[in-house]
Design an enzyme around this catalytic site. Structure first.
Site, short mmCIF file in Angstrom:
data_model
loop_
_atom_site.label_atom_id
_atom_site.label_comp_id
_atom_site.label_asym_id
_atom_site.label_seq_id
_atom_site.Cartn_x
_atom_site.Cartn_y
_atom_site.Cartn_z
N LYS A 208 -12.78 2.35 -2.31
CA LYS A 208 -14.37 2.43 -1.84
C LYS A 208 -15.02 3.50 -1.94
O LYS A 208 -16.50 3.05 -1.76
CB LYS A 208 -13.55 3.61 -0.44
CG LYS A 208 -12.80 2.86 1.00
CD LYS A 208 -12.35 3.70 1.87
CE LYS A 208 -10.67 3.62 2.90
NZ LYS A 208 -10.89 3.86 3.82
N HIS B 202 6.51 -27.40 1.95
CA HIS B 202 5.32 -28.56 1.02
C HIS B 202 4.34 -27.76 0.47
O HIS B 202 3.14 -28.72 -0.04
CB HIS B 202 4.08 -29.58 2.72
CG HIS B 202 5.73 -30.19 2.90
ND1 HIS B 202 6.26 -31.11 3.28
CD2 HIS B 202 6.51 -28.93 4.38
CE1 HIS B 202 7.25 -31.23 4.53
NE2 HIS B 202 7.41 -30.18 4.36
N GLU C 64 0.52 -1.19 0.06
CA GLU C 64 -0.21 0.21 -0.07
C GLU C 64 1.06 1.29 0.12
O GLU C 64 0.75 2.56 -0.61
CB GLU C 64 -0.50 -0.08 1.20
CG GLU C 64 -2.60 1.08 0.85
CD GLU C 64 -3.32 0.31 2.66
OE1 GLU C 64 -4.09 -0.22 2.19
OE2 GLU C 64 -3.84 1.13 2.88
#
Ligand code: PA5
Length: 526
Positions: A454, A350, A321
């Protein structure tokens, strides 16, 4: 290791005895000394960091100071008012936690607050979640629950887990802006459940937010238990040493002073202008070196410690960000960034480490090693080998194998994971982000992309409301998505309208009449 490798290691090993920490960059294939062409960039970055810490408007787009470094050393604050408010807030946090722990503050209908339910998102949740998880133990003073989304099913899951415990739950609503929809929605949902249980929300609620924000005004009007401040000179993703991170940590029973002092020591070490001695500068240099100052290689974070599992999520926000920006400070389009992902070792050996070893070499690894395995002695699983020895073996083995196949890495080692070393680790990355941003000339402290997200959601909600109103105004009529789009004068948004209709129907908020052709599906008000 042959002699040359040992010598190389010694030259590229930065020991930080003040923090029982070290930074080993010997597997980065970087030069031993700072390349000449980076010298000016670094000296300008150091100067700008100094100005930033002295209170310059280092976030030019928002015309704000950048003050998270003052939080761990209030003496640095540019004004006495700021210094005092930091100190007073810390005192208020410690006193509030003591009141809760000592039962001086009690819930409406129970003897003690046993649980904390934290509502927040992004910078208002990731730090608290990370710290809580890193130090969770049977000694925790309170049990923690988090809501960091607007997913109804996720909200139900957490509230069902709390069950009757809600009566003993302190809800922290954390939002710097006090207007973030996910947090507002979670708050309204939680409030309703308190009320349905015959409990007054205000008697269980605390706000952490900027003065005069919507949240602050609400908390004040309803007389919530307490309000703690956030300031415009602290960004969400660097707010962990403000009330955002310190209040939950104090309620958990953690040592705030050690946490702050680890960060403060790291800040001091990272103010040195000799790049090779400055841990944050070394980190920033390695990022620059790995990706050519263009973020061309991703940083894979592999802490070999379960308690650091959430560090990669935390850093993903802090780094991406801050550094993921379209424009540089001069307004030129640069599309900068540094991709961060990771989880933990050896578990990921793994999983995605297979690709790291054999796939595209488009990354560098940051290993984090914690030397102290556990409190007390460990079982010898094999002669002279404990589980912790295996953990280290997997780290060193993987690092070597990656290096042999041309994949670079750096390793941060701490002797022990505690609040002090965690504070230092966070500060190390915060400062590395700050320095790196200056090397590449971008503003690390705004987030236009987040704000745009937003706003975009707001437009979709408005459209959904329009759809529902229109269907309700003609309750007898069935509409396909294109019919409705035409009727609303929103033909360009037919695809979104189709998706909104399907979602509303899936939640029984309107009727759906399917057709063989999914695009001819008709919808009608309930
Ligand atoms: O770092 C940031 O600025 C963001 O990630 C914010 O923390 C996030 O959007 C939440 O904002 P707020 O604390 O205002 O609710």
């Amino acid at each position: 290791m042959n002699k040359t490798a040992w010598q190389n290691f010694q030259q590229q090993y930065l020991n930080l005895p003040e923090l029982d920490m070290s930074l080993d960059t010997s597997c980065m294939n970087a030069p031993h000394i700072l390349p000449h062409e980076l010298e000016n960039l670094f000296s300008s970055a150091f100067q700008q960091m100094q100005q930033l810490e002295a209170g310059s408007l280092a976030n030019p787009d928002e015309k704000r100071m950048v003050g998270h470094y003052w939080l761990r050393n209030p003496e640095l604050a540019p004004t006495v008012e700021i210094k005092n408010i930091i100190n007073n807030t810390l005192e208020k946090i410690i006193n509030f936690a003591a009141e809760i722990h000592q039962l001086k503050l009690q819930p409406q209908k129970a003897a003690a607050f046993q649980n904390v339910l934290l509502l927040g998102i992004g910078g208002s949740a990731l730090g608290p979640q990370f710290v809580q998880n890193a130090f969770a133990s049977e000694n925790d003073r309170m049990q923690f629950y988090f809501l960091d989304n607007t997913d109804p099913d996720g909200i139900d899951q957490v509230l069902n887990k709390l069950g009757k415990g809600l009566a003993e739950t302190l809800t922290l609503v954390i939002s710097k802006s006090g207007a973030t929809k996910e947090t507002r929605n979670a708050m309204l949902e939680v409030r309703q459940v308190y009320e349905k249980s015959g409990l007054e929300f205000a008697k269980h609620a605390v706000a952490v937010t900027a003065e005069h924000s919507q949240l602050d005004l609400l908390a004040k009007k309803e007389n919530w238990l307490r309000r703690f401040p956030m300031w415009d000179w602290v960004g969400g993703r660097t707010s962990i040493f403000s009330a955002v991170g310190l209040l939950p940590a104090a309620l958990q029973g953690l040592d705030l002073n050690n946490f702050l002092s680890g960060a403060k020591i790291m800040d001091e070490l990272s103010r040195q202008t000799d790049v090779c001695k400055n841990p944050a500068a070394v980190l920033a240099w390695m990022w620059y070196h790995a990706g050519g100052g263009r973020g061309e290689k991703a940083m894979v974070l592999l802490p070999y410690k379960d308690r650091l599992l959430l560090f990669s999520r935390y850093l993903q926000q802090l780094v991406m960000e801050s550094l993921g920006k379209e424009k540089d400070l001069t307004g030129k389009t640069v599309n900068q960034g540094l991709t961060v992902y990771g989880n933990k070792g050896s578990t990921d050996q793994h999983a995605f480490v297979q690709q790291l070893r054999e796939g595209p070499a488009n990354f560098f690894v940051t290993f984090i090693e914690v030397q102290k395995d556990r409190e007390g002695q460990s079982l010898e699983i094999e002669p002279e080998a404990t589980s912790g020895d295996f953990l280290q073996g997997f780290l060193l083995g993987t690092r070597e194998a990656l290096y042999q196949s041309g994949r670079t890495s750096l390793t941060i080692t701490i002797e022990e994971l505690n609040t002090k070393t965690l504070g230092a680790l966070i500060a190390l990355f915060e400062r590395a982000v700050g320095i790196y941003a200056l090397l590449i000339g971008i503003n690390a402290y705004h987030q236009p992309g987040v704000e745009a997200g937003k706003r975009a959601a707001g437009a979709v909600i408005e459209l959904s409301q329009k759809i529902q109103k229109h269907l309700q105004s003609q309750p007898e009529q069935q509409f396909t998505a294109p019919d409705l789009a035409d009727a609303l004068g929103e033909s360009a948004k037919t695809t979104i309208i189709f998706q909104l209709l399907l979602h509303l129907a899936a939640n029984n908020r309107l009727q759906k009449f399917s057709d063989d052709n999914p695009f001819s599906t008709r919808f009608q008000a309930n």
